[in-house]
Scaffold this motif. Structure first.
Motif, short mmCIF file in Angstrom:
data_model
loop_
_atom_site.label_atom_id
_atom_site.label_comp_id
_atom_site.label_asym_id
_atom_site.label_seq_id
_atom_site.Cartn_x
_atom_site.Cartn_y
_atom_site.Cartn_z
N ASP A 68 0.83 -1.21 0.00
CA ASP A 68 0.00 0.00 0.00
C ASP A 68 0.86 1.26 0.00
O ASP A 68 0.55 2.24 -0.67
N CYS A 71 2.87 1.14 -3.64
CA CYS A 71 2.00 1.19 -4.81
C CYS A 71 1.05 2.38 -4.69
O CYS A 71 -0.16 2.24 -4.61
N ASN A 72 1.64 3.54 -4.65
CA ASN A 72 0.90 4.78 -4.52
C ASN A 72 1.10 5.59 -5.80
O ASN A 72 2.18 6.14 -6.01
N GLU A 102 -2.64 -6.63 -6.78
CA GLU A 102 -4.03 -6.18 -6.93
C GLU A 102 -4.96 -6.94 -6.00
O GLU A 102 -5.85 -6.37 -5.38
N LEU A 105 -4.35 -5.65 -2.43
CA LEU A 105 -4.78 -4.27 -2.18
C LEU A 105 -6.24 -4.00 -2.55
O LEU A 105 -6.80 -3.00 -2.12
N GLY A 106 -6.80 -4.86 -3.39
CA GLY A 106 -8.18 -4.65 -3.81
C GLY A 106 -8.35 -3.52 -4.82
O GLY A 106 -9.42 -2.95 -4.94
N ARG A 107 -7.27 -3.20 -5.52
CA ARG A 107 -7.31 -2.17 -6.56
C ARG A 107 -6.22 -2.45 -7.59
O ARG A 107 -5.27 -3.18 -7.30
N PRO A 108 -6.36 -1.87 -8.77
CA PRO A 108 -5.35 -2.08 -9.81
C PRO A 108 -3.98 -1.54 -9.40
O PRO A 108 -3.87 -0.55 -8.67
N SER A 110 -0.34 -0.43 -11.20
CA SER A 110 0.30 -0.12 -12.49
C SER A 110 1.65 -0.81 -12.61
O SER A 110 2.22 -1.29 -11.62
#
Length: 125
Positions: A68, A71-72, A102, A105-108, A110
């Motif tokens: 988290d 991956c910002n 993903e 974190l529950g999100r894409p 990049s």
């Protein structure tokens, strides 16, 4: 080596990413540190290959809190344009790691964010 193996080795993926100064600074530090540690010259491509192709890729050991933080998109994205070409098989490993991140974190996530985690693995920063 068979013709098919040679063809697989020659296939590659090219990533064009725009990164922040902090990302670029971390990348330069990681390349320098890894080059000194191994007494060999590393590049961005070799650094990614080194991290992703190890028998038990250490990127998978990064917990959700570290992912988290690293991956910002606001901290990774910026105005410095980088291009890196990696072999197709290593790109597949990068894609698998992105899918893993993903899911954590529950999100894409990049490509640049996944690459930032690889840099962290080398430097711990």
């Amino acid at each position: 080596m068979s013709a098919e193996e040679e063809r697989d080795q020659s296939r590659s993926a090219t990533h064009h990413i725009r990164v922040s100064k902090a990302f670029f600074r971390a990348l330069c530090g990681a390349i320098s540190e890894l080059s000194i540690r191994t007494s060999d010259l590393y590049s961005f491509r070799r650094l990614l290959t080194h991290v992703l192709a190890s028998p038990r890729p250490p990127v998978y050991r990064a917990d959700a809190a570290i992912l988290d933080r690293l991956c910002n998109p606001d901290e990774v994205s910026g105005g410095i344009h980088l291009t890196v070409r990696i072999e197709s098989r290593h790109n597949d490993l990068l894609r698998e790691f992105r899918e893993h991140a993903e899911a954590q974190l529950g999100r894409p996530v990049s490509v640049a964010e996944a690459m930032r985690v690889c840099i962290f693995i080398v430097t711990g920063e």
